[in-house]
Design a protein around this motif. Structure first.
Motif, PDB file in Angstrom:
ATOM      1  N   ASP A 231       0.821  -1.216   0.000  1.00 20.07           N
ATOM      2  CA  ASP A 231       0.000   0.000   0.000  1.00 20.07           C
ATOM      3  C   ASP A 231       0.849   1.257   0.000  1.00 20.07           C
ATOM      4  O   ASP A 231       0.479   2.269  -0.588  1.00 20.07           O
ATOM      5  CB  ASP A 231      -0.961  -0.009   1.192  1.00 20.07           C
ATOM      6  N   ASN A 232       1.984   1.215   0.684  1.00 21.59           N
ATOM      7  CA  ASN A 232       2.896   2.361   0.638  1.00 21.59           C
ATOM      8  C   ASN A 232       3.373   2.598  -0.792  1.00 21.59           C
ATOM      9  O   ASN A 232       3.405   3.729  -1.282  1.00 21.59           O
ATOM     10  CB  ASN A 232       4.106   2.114   1.539  1.00 21.59           C
ATOM     11  N   MET A 233       3.736   1.510  -1.461  1.00 20.51           N
ATOM     12  CA  MET A 233       4.185   1.617  -2.856  1.00 20.51           C
ATOM     13  C   MET A 233       3.038   2.133  -3.724  1.00 20.51           C
ATOM     14  O   MET A 233       3.219   2.979  -4.607  1.00 20.51           O
ATOM     15  CB  MET A 233       4.631   0.244  -3.377  1.00 20.51           C
ATOM     16  N   ARG A 234       1.858   1.595  -3.424  1.00 19.67           N
ATOM     17  CA  ARG A 234       0.691   1.961  -4.235  1.00 19.67           C
ATOM     18  C   ARG A 234       0.379   3.450  -4.089  1.00 19.67           C
ATOM     19  O   ARG A 234       0.041   4.122  -5.064  1.00 19.67           O
ATOM     20  CB  ARG A 234      -0.494   1.124  -3.766  1.00 19.67           C
ATOM     21  N   MET A 235       0.518   3.945  -2.869  1.00 17.70           N
ATOM     22  CA  MET A 235       0.252   5.367  -2.633  1.00 17.70           C
ATOM     23  C   MET A 235       1.148   6.246  -3.483  1.00 17.70           C
ATOM     24  O   MET A 235       0.692   7.205  -4.102  1.00 17.70           O
ATOM     25  CB  MET A 235       0.481   5.709  -1.160  1.00 17.70           C
ATOM     26  N   LYS A 236       2.424   5.914  -3.482  1.00 20.74           N
ATOM     27  CA  LYS A 236       3.344   6.743  -4.271  1.00 20.74           C
ATOM     28  C   LYS A 236       3.025   6.596  -5.767  1.00 20.74           C
ATOM     29  O   LYS A 236       3.065   7.569  -6.522  1.00 20.74           O
ATOM     30  CB  LYS A 236       4.793   6.344  -4.003  1.00 20.74           C
ATOM     31  N   ALA A 237       2.730   5.372  -6.170  1.00 23.61           N
ATOM     32  CA  ALA A 237       2.431   5.140  -7.583  1.00 23.61           C
ATOM     33  C   ALA A 237       1.191   5.921  -8.016  1.00 23.61           C
ATOM     34  O   ALA A 237       1.147   6.491  -9.102  1.00 23.61           O
ATOM     35  CB  ALA A 237       2.229   3.646  -7.839  1.00 23.61           C
TER      36      ALA A 237
ATOM     37  N   TYR B 235       0.281   3.881 -11.311  1.00 21.83           N
ATOM     38  CA  TYR B 235      -0.031   2.672 -10.562  1.00 21.83           C
ATOM     39  C   TYR B 235      -0.198   1.466 -11.491  1.00 21.83           C
ATOM     40  O   TYR B 235      -0.973   1.473 -12.433  1.00 21.83           O
ATOM     41  CB  TYR B 235      -1.310   2.850  -9.726  1.00 21.83           C
ATOM     42  N   ASN B 236       0.561   0.423 -11.167  1.00 23.41           N
ATOM     43  CA  ASN B 236       0.483  -0.840 -11.898  1.00 23.41           C
ATOM     44  C   ASN B 236       0.847  -1.936 -10.903  1.00 23.41           C
ATOM     45  O   ASN B 236       1.970  -1.987 -10.401  1.00 23.41           O
ATOM     46  CB  ASN B 236       1.460  -0.821 -13.090  1.00 23.41           C
ATOM     47  N   ARG B 237      -0.097  -2.794 -10.612  1.00 19.99           N
ATOM     48  CA  ARG B 237       0.080  -3.820  -9.575  1.00 19.99           C
ATOM     49  C   ARG B 237       1.285  -4.718  -9.876  1.00 19.99           C
ATOM     50  O   ARG B 237       2.094  -5.007  -9.007  1.00 19.99           O
ATOM     51  CB  ARG B 237      -1.199  -4.659  -9.506  1.00 19.99           C
ATOM     52  N   ASP B 238       1.397  -5.112 -11.127  1.00 25.73           N
ATOM     53  CA  ASP B 238       2.490  -6.028 -11.492  1.00 25.73           C
ATOM     54  C   ASP B 238       3.852  -5.361 -11.341  1.00 25.73           C
ATOM     55  O   ASP B 238       4.818  -5.975 -10.897  1.00 25.73           O
ATOM     56  CB  ASP B 238       2.319  -6.509 -12.946  1.00 25.73           C
ATOM     57  N   LYS B 239       3.901  -4.086 -11.697  1.00 24.18           N
ATOM     58  CA  LYS B 239       5.167  -3.360 -11.598  1.00 24.18           C
ATOM     59  C   LYS B 239       5.592  -3.220 -10.141  1.00 24.18           C
ATOM     60  O   LYS B 239       6.765  -3.371  -9.808  1.00 24.18           O
ATOM     61  CB  LYS B 239       4.994  -1.961 -12.240  1.00 24.18           C
TER      62      LYS B 239
END
Lengths: 287, 304
Positions: free
Chosen positions: B96-102, B108-112
């Motif tokens: 989720d931290n990664m997702r927030m920045k993305a 935002y790309n789940r696979d990436k």
């Protein structure tokens, strides 16, 4: 513009994923319930006293209500029992104007701003280093979303409890209730922008929460009353042009002058405090 | 075509009366792993904050990716940074931290995100709250977060701080891989100079906010070269003997030690030569100046 939209999405995501959001909502629910129970308890007690001493006590309660509404410590200003002939719109008015629920709005706003600095997440947003005002603006959207949710939740809980509690439940004017909720949402949000501004300046959650509690409980009125005594302006009292005063004194039925003043105070506050916040954020380094 | 991804011209940062960075001009080539070396408070972190866009310079210019200095903000999205401690929300998961920045960057790309977490060895723990992570795991998450948006340049401020030896090896591997396979230019600072010397291709030595020296790995190796160290009380006689033997490139240190910079392959011959002349020595050995020693010497001279 796409950057702004991305930031808003991020803040809304943070709103949904943050533990603080749910804790604050939980406390709103608990407080709504507790205050309702307290009001009914006071009502039962008053009813018992009134059986002995009729009019005198009723007069005392009325004075007490005025004192509370003008800035005394913020409990709801109406007591009731199961058989009280009271409209739901009066319940909504009493609870939303009590000032108590402003506290949760302020706490959430302080938490939202401070957590970002405390954990250093803004270091990941260097792409917005020349548009830092967007960081403030996007936080506002999340706080606004929370404020609206809080108002809706309070009224919903009161409605559920009222339907089951009162022997003769009467809604009153649904239009009045909805318009009043909208106006209070704007005032609550304006309050939140003030708290956000304070926290942006001092970077202290404690300061934000302390100011929230003091203002919600009406301590600001002492200061503004003194200010009015010093300024002695003709036909203008600073006290009557503060967010908390308008949130507490706004009548549920539409009144052009009072509602106009409340709307003006709220909108001016929102604009000014956001400008000030954006200024402070823009003038500082991000890390 | 300009091969420099980053150029700074007289970059200065003043906090109140304190000059944290003082007219720092350096150039970072594309594909380099650029090591910043300096003591605590030398200005490395402040410099890194400026080139990452987190702090505004007081004066000077930053040119990113060959672009005009006035347009530096248009290129900021191509720079990923991990400055000091990673900025992560403890009550959110790593993912989720990664997702927030993305989301904030619009990429935002789940696979990436999963790919980046896998790169730093956090894929299995992506659903764990970041607040429960060890320091090393947080550092790795910070590196992964700096990679969001596929930056062309990474700025890593002491990424191996607080890591155990295994963690240091892993991060070193990640950094090398980022440079080798992704072609990312990396600016990295570290106190662990020996670690830095294993991965950096270029170095900048900073002291009191100023650039002392900028050099490539080859130049550094040359400067940290071998020497013969002779310890003796008969320094004068040894100097004369060395001159006679054609090893005139020497320096006398602390009155009892002589360092001979050339003739490193003639250690035995020098030893015999001194013995034949009846010169008593307390020790003779082949030494290589470490990066640490080189840094201490050079910053010590700069401080003078």
């Amino acid at each position: 513009m796409s950057g702004m939209i991305n930031l808003i999405k991020m803040e809304l995501f943070r709103l949904v994923k943050s533990k603080g959001t749910y804790l604050t909502i939980l406390f709103v629910v608990i407080f709504s319930f507790l205050l309702f129970m307290m009001s009914s308890s006071f009502g039962e007690q008053s009813k018992a006293n009134m059986l002995e001493e009729d009019n005198a006590l009723y007069a005392e309660i009325t004075e007490e209500e005025e004192h509370i509404k003008s800035g005394g410590i913020g409990f709801v200003g109406v007591d009731f029992t199961r058989d009280t002939d009271i409209k739901f719109e009066t319940i909504v008015h009493s609870f939303l104007s009590s000032g108590v629920f402003l506290i949760f709005c302020g706490i959430f706003a302080a938490n939202t701003v401070c957590n970002k600095y405390k954990c250093g997440f803004q270091k990941n947003l260097s792409t917005y280093s020349n548009k830092k005002w967007q960081l403030t603006a996007s936080e506002n959207i999340a706080v606004l979303a929370f404020t609206v949710t809080e108002i809706l939740l309070i009224v919903f809980i009161l409605l559920i409890i009222s339907v089951f509690y009162f022997e003769n439940f009467r809604l009153g004017s649904a239009a009045n209730i909805i318009k009043y909720m909208g106006m209070q949402a704007v005032l609550y949000y304006a309050f939140a922008t003030l708290i956000m501004f304070i926290v942006e300046v001092v970077h202290s959650k404690v300061a934000g929460i302390t100011v929230t509690c003091l203002l919600s409980m009406g301590f600001g009125s002492f200061f503004f009353n003194k200010l009015d005594e010093i300024l002695k302006l003709n036909n203008f009292l600073v006290t009557q042009h503060t967010i908390v005063y308008n949130a507490k004194m706004l009548p549920i039925a539409f009144d052009g002058e009072l509602w106009g003043t409340a709307a003006t105070v709220a909108i001016c506050s929102i604009i000014l405090y956001n400008i000030f916040s954006a200024f402070f954020v823009s003038s500082r380094d991000m890390a | 075509m300009n091969d420099y991804l980053l150029q700074t011209v007289c970059l200065t940062k003043i906090y109140g009366k304190q000059k944290a960075v003082d007219s720092l001009s350096l150039n970072v080539k594309k594909g380099a792993i650029y090591g910043l070396i300096g003591r605590n408070g030398a200005g490395k972190t402040t410099f890194m904050k400026m080139i990452s866009g987190l702090a505004a310079p007081t004066s000077g210019e930053i040119r990113l990716f060959g672009d005009d200095a006035t347009r530096v903000y248009t290129q900021q999205h191509r720079v990923g940074a991990l400055i000091e401690a990673p900025g992560i929300y403890g009550d959110m998961t790593a993912f989720d931290n990664m997702r927030m920045k993305a989301i904030a960057m619009g990429v935002y790309n789940r696979d990436k995100i999963n790919e980046l977490l896998d790169l730093v060895g956090l894929l299995e723990t992506r659903s764990k709250r970041a607040g429960k992570f060890s320091l090393g795991m947080k550092q790795r998450l910070g590196i992964a977060m700096s990679m969001i948006g596929t930056p062309d340049m990474l700025v890593l401020d002491e990424p191996i701080n607080g890591l155990d030896p295994q963690g240091i090896i892993e991060i070193r591997g990640v950094i090398a891989k980022l440079s080798r396979e992704y072609g990312i230019t990396i600016i990295i600072s570290s106190h662990i100079l020996d670690e830095l010397s294993r991965i950096a291709t270029h170095y900048a030595i900073i002291n009191e906010g100023r650039l002392i020296q900028e050099l490539s790995k080859e130049e550094l190796l040359d400067k940290c070269s071998e020497c013969i160290e002779i310890k003796s009380d008969s320094v004068k006689e040894i100097c004369i003997a060395l001159e006679e033997m054609g090893c005139g490139d020497y320096e006398v240190c602390d009155g009892v030690t002589i360092r001979v910079n050339n003739c490193c392959d003639r250690l035995g011959e020098i030893n015999m030569g001194l013995a034949r002349r009846g010169i008593v020595i307390n020790g003779i050995s082949l030494k290589q100046e470490s990066l640490q020693d080189f840094f201490v010497n050079i910053t010590g001279r700069a401080a003078e």
